[in-house]
Design a protein around this motif. Sequence first.
Motif, PDB file in Angstrom:
ATOM      1  N   ASP A 229       0.829  -1.216   0.000  1.00 52.52           N
ATOM      2  CA  ASP A 229       0.000   0.000   0.000  1.00 52.52           C
ATOM      3  C   ASP A 229       0.858   1.258   0.000  1.00 52.52           C
ATOM      4  OD1 ASP A 229      -2.339  -1.443  -0.052  1.00 52.52           O
ATOM      5  OD2 ASP A 229      -2.586  -1.467   2.131  1.00 52.52           O
ATOM      6  N   HIS A 230       1.976   1.196   0.711  1.00 50.84           N
ATOM      7  CA  HIS A 230       2.902   2.330   0.731  1.00 50.84           C
ATOM      8  C   HIS A 230       3.472   2.552  -0.676  1.00 50.84           C
ATOM      9  CE1 HIS A 230       6.739   4.297   2.619  1.00 50.84           C
ATOM     10  NE2 HIS A 230       5.934   5.181   2.068  1.00 50.84           N
ATOM     11  N   LYS A 231       3.761   1.478  -1.391  1.00 50.39           N
ATOM     12  CA  LYS A 231       4.259   1.593  -2.762  1.00 50.39           C
ATOM     13  C   LYS A 231       3.226   2.259  -3.663  1.00 50.39           C
ATOM     14  CE  LYS A 231       5.752  -2.542  -4.050  1.00 50.39           C
ATOM     15  NZ  LYS A 231       6.491  -3.546  -4.866  1.00 50.39           N
ATOM     16  N   VAL A 232       1.966   1.891  -3.479  1.00 49.16           N
ATOM     17  CA  VAL A 232       0.902   2.498  -4.285  1.00 49.16           C
ATOM     18  C   VAL A 232       0.836   4.004  -4.026  1.00 49.16           C
ATOM     19  CG1 VAL A 232      -1.585   2.574  -4.707  1.00 49.16           C
ATOM     20  CG2 VAL A 232      -0.443   0.368  -4.413  1.00 49.16           C
ATOM     21  N   GLN A 233       0.990   4.396  -2.765  1.00 47.83           N
ATOM     22  CA  GLN A 233       0.971   5.823  -2.421  1.00 47.83           C
ATOM     23  C   GLN A 233       2.147   6.553  -3.072  1.00 47.83           C
ATOM     24  OE1 GLN A 233       1.011   5.666   1.865  1.00 47.83           O
ATOM     25  NE2 GLN A 233      -1.218   5.450   2.037  1.00 47.83           N
ATOM     26  N   LEU A 234       3.333   5.925  -3.018  1.00 45.38           N
ATOM     27  CA  LEU A 234       4.514   6.532  -3.643  1.00 45.38           C
ATOM     28  C   LEU A 234       4.313   6.671  -5.151  1.00 45.38           C
ATOM     29  CD1 LEU A 234       7.296   4.566  -1.713  1.00 45.38           C
ATOM     30  CD2 LEU A 234       6.954   7.050  -1.617  1.00 45.38           C
ATOM     31  N   LEU A 235       3.815   5.605  -5.777  1.00 46.51           N
ATOM     32  CA  LEU A 235       3.603   5.622  -7.219  1.00 46.51           C
ATOM     33  C   LEU A 235       2.597   6.705  -7.604  1.00 46.51           C
ATOM     34  CD1 LEU A 235       3.998   4.353 -10.043  1.00 46.51           C
ATOM     35  CD2 LEU A 235       2.125   2.790  -9.469  1.00 46.51           C
ATOM     36  N   THR A 236       1.504   6.786  -6.858  1.00 50.35           N
ATOM     37  CA  THR A 236       0.475   7.783  -7.143  1.00 50.35           C
ATOM     38  C   THR A 236       1.050   9.190  -7.098  1.00 50.35           C
ATOM     39  OG1 THR A 236      -1.253   6.342  -6.240  1.00 50.35           O
ATOM     40  CG2 THR A 236      -1.761   8.693  -6.411  1.00 50.35           C
ATOM     41  N   HIS A 237       1.869   9.459  -6.087  1.00 51.10           N
ATOM     42  CA  HIS A 237       2.486  10.782  -5.946  1.00 51.10           C
ATOM     43  C   HIS A 237       3.398  11.079  -7.133  1.00 51.10           C
ATOM     44  CE1 HIS A 237       5.398  13.814  -4.579  1.00 51.10           C
ATOM     45  NE2 HIS A 237       4.417  14.248  -3.794  1.00 51.10           N
ATOM     46  N   GLN A 258      -4.748  -5.348 -10.685  1.00 51.56           N
ATOM     47  CA  GLN A 258      -4.984  -4.776  -9.358  1.00 51.56           C
ATOM     48  C   GLN A 258      -4.514  -3.322  -9.303  1.00 51.56           C
ATOM     49  OE1 GLN A 258      -2.897  -6.861  -6.246  1.00 51.56           O
ATOM     50  NE2 GLN A 258      -3.695  -5.566  -4.601  1.00 51.56           N
ATOM     51  N   LEU A 259      -3.314  -3.085  -9.821  1.00 51.42           N
ATOM     52  CA  LEU A 259      -2.744  -1.737  -9.761  1.00 51.42           C
ATOM     53  C   LEU A 259      -3.529  -0.769 -10.638  1.00 51.42           C
ATOM     54  CD1 LEU A 259      -0.530   0.057  -8.630  1.00 51.42           C
ATOM     55  CD2 LEU A 259       0.942  -0.647 -10.534  1.00 51.42           C
ATOM     56  N   GLN A 260      -3.942  -1.219 -11.818  1.00 57.87           N
ATOM     57  CA  GLN A 260      -4.725  -0.341 -12.689  1.00 57.87           C
ATOM     58  C   GLN A 260      -6.022   0.084 -12.008  1.00 57.87           C
ATOM     59  OE1 GLN A 260      -6.612  -1.852 -16.307  1.00 57.87           O
ATOM     60  NE2 GLN A 260      -5.799  -0.080 -17.418  1.00 57.87           N
ATOM     61  N   SER A 261      -6.656  -0.846 -11.317  1.00 53.45           N
ATOM     62  CA  SER A 261      -7.896  -0.535 -10.609  1.00 53.45           C
ATOM     63  C   SER A 261      -7.657   0.488  -9.500  1.00 53.45           C
ATOM     64  CB  SER A 261      -8.492  -1.820 -10.033  1.00 53.45           C
ATOM     65  OG  SER A 261      -9.647  -1.548  -9.269  1.00 53.45           O
ATOM     66  N   GLN A 262      -6.541   0.326  -8.772  1.00 53.16           N
ATOM     67  CA  GLN A 262      -6.238   1.254  -7.683  1.00 53.16           C
ATOM     68  C   GLN A 262      -5.907   2.648  -8.211  1.00 53.16           C
ATOM     69  OE1 GLN A 262      -3.327  -1.517  -5.934  1.00 53.16           O
ATOM     70  NE2 GLN A 262      -4.432  -1.300  -4.001  1.00 53.16           N
ATOM     71  N   LEU A 263      -5.195   2.718  -9.327  1.00 57.56           N
ATOM     72  CA  LEU A 263      -4.883   4.024  -9.916  1.00 57.56           C
ATOM     73  C   LEU A 263      -6.157   4.689 -10.428  1.00 57.56           C
ATOM     74  CD1 LEU A 263      -1.590   3.255 -11.889  1.00 57.56           C
ATOM     75  CD2 LEU A 263      -1.814   4.469  -9.706  1.00 57.56           C
ATOM     76  N   GLN A 264      -7.042   3.886 -11.000  1.00 56.45           N
ATOM     77  CA  GLN A 264      -8.312   4.416 -11.489  1.00 56.45           C
ATOM     78  C   GLN A 264      -9.098   5.052 -10.349  1.00 56.45           C
ATOM     79  OE1 GLN A 264      -9.053   4.277 -14.845  1.00 56.45           O
ATOM     80  NE2 GLN A 264     -10.736   5.676 -14.356  1.00 56.45           N
ATOM     81  N   GLY A 265      -8.992   4.444  -9.153  1.00 57.07           N
ATOM     82  CA  GLY A 265      -9.649   4.996  -7.975  1.00 57.07           C
ATOM     83  C   GLY A 265      -9.112   6.366  -7.596  1.00 57.07           C
ATOM     84  N   GLN A 266      -7.861   6.635  -8.017  1.00 57.29           N
ATOM     85  CA  GLN A 266      -7.257   7.953  -7.778  1.00 57.29           C
ATOM     86  C   GLN A 266      -7.414   8.872  -8.988  1.00 57.29           C
ATOM     87  OE1 GLN A 266      -5.851   8.905  -4.843  1.00 57.29           O
ATOM     88  NE2 GLN A 266      -6.480   6.914  -3.999  1.00 57.29           N
TER      89      GLN A 266
END
Length: 407
Positions: A229-237, A258-266
């Motif tokens: 989850d921390h990696k997802v936050q770093l990537l999003t930033h 999974q990652l595409q779905s999470q980025l879409q949420g952002q």
Amino acid sequence: MFEQFLLDENICKALAEMGFKEPTSIQKAAVPVALEGRDLLASAPTGTGKTAAFLLPVCQMLLDFPRREPGSARVLILTPTRELAIQVAEQCKQICQYTNLTCGVITGGINYGTDNSLLEQSVDILVATPGRLFEHINNERFDCREIESLILDEADRMLDMGFGGIVNQISAEARWRRQSMLFSATLEGNGVKTFAENILNEPEVVIAEPSRKERPKILQWIHYADTYDHKVQLLTHILQNDTTSVIVFVKTRERVQQLQSQLQGQKIHSLYLQGEMAQDKRMSTLEKFKKGECQILLATDVAARGIDIPNVSHVINFDMPRTADVYVHRIGRTGRSGQKGIAISLIEAHDMAMLSKIERYTEQKLKPQFIEGLRPKHKVASTKKKPKKKKDDKKKKSAPKVNKKSK
């Protein structure tokens, strides 16, 4: 200038239109040898123009010795992936645009009817992936007896993907050829050398060191992450700040989804490229990314080799690769042809061993950077090896204590 190779004026005209002003180091080293008809074992880093290094001499050969009647392919180029095959065929067609030479491509994921239609035509140069072509050979739809030149592009990748046996069989089918060329990103290890011994005949070995102008200018650093989850936050930033065209490498197809779905949420739109995609969808995805219709491409390592996408500003390793050489190929998607690029790796605790291998392989220390508000909470172990204890120290520690008797 390319005129130094005494190439046909129609080839030189096409090269000028393609923006090729002067030969690269691999082209200077390989083209004269190949024009002599000698076998070639060549190594050059990605992005240094090695595709043209083998296309130019075979196109010139076909023009110097034109076919007398229609027939099967005279030049066969094997590549490990569909995308690379299509890319090589596109460059071949550009080089041949002012000649009467024809080029076709056969890969998996395409309707067999399309393949059969192509194989019924008189094609001078055929670019193919090994598996699909071998199917056609077994079914007697493709005849290797007219092949005069066999070229293996990204030979080390072919071995990694398990194509060694099939390529050797195709080579045996084309045993009447006059010339063979094997191109690889590296000649290290026994695999490529053994491969070359089976296919090449007294080859000239060319290891091209790119000039300073050709060398990629890739700025590399890492971010430590506590959890996924921390990696997802770093990537999003990172994606929301100062990036224009980004390839994000992920280790599995499931993680890509999974990652595409999470980025879409952002509200971050992305494309994806992975194995077992229909070929038309692969090509559509790459075309959209190249045109800038979407600036973020999530990819498994199917996209790590040979895909020439201009102006990629960033490569991000969301998941670290399984080997150090794959890391080099991944980051080679940016900084193409001497341009500047940035490569960022997101490192969890279990990635430290791989990070150490990468640093040894590249002979470069990857320094960490930190984003305020997203700093890791846990201390990360150093990649430095602990100094070995001296043998004398071990002996001293292991020696039993002796009690002196009192007199």
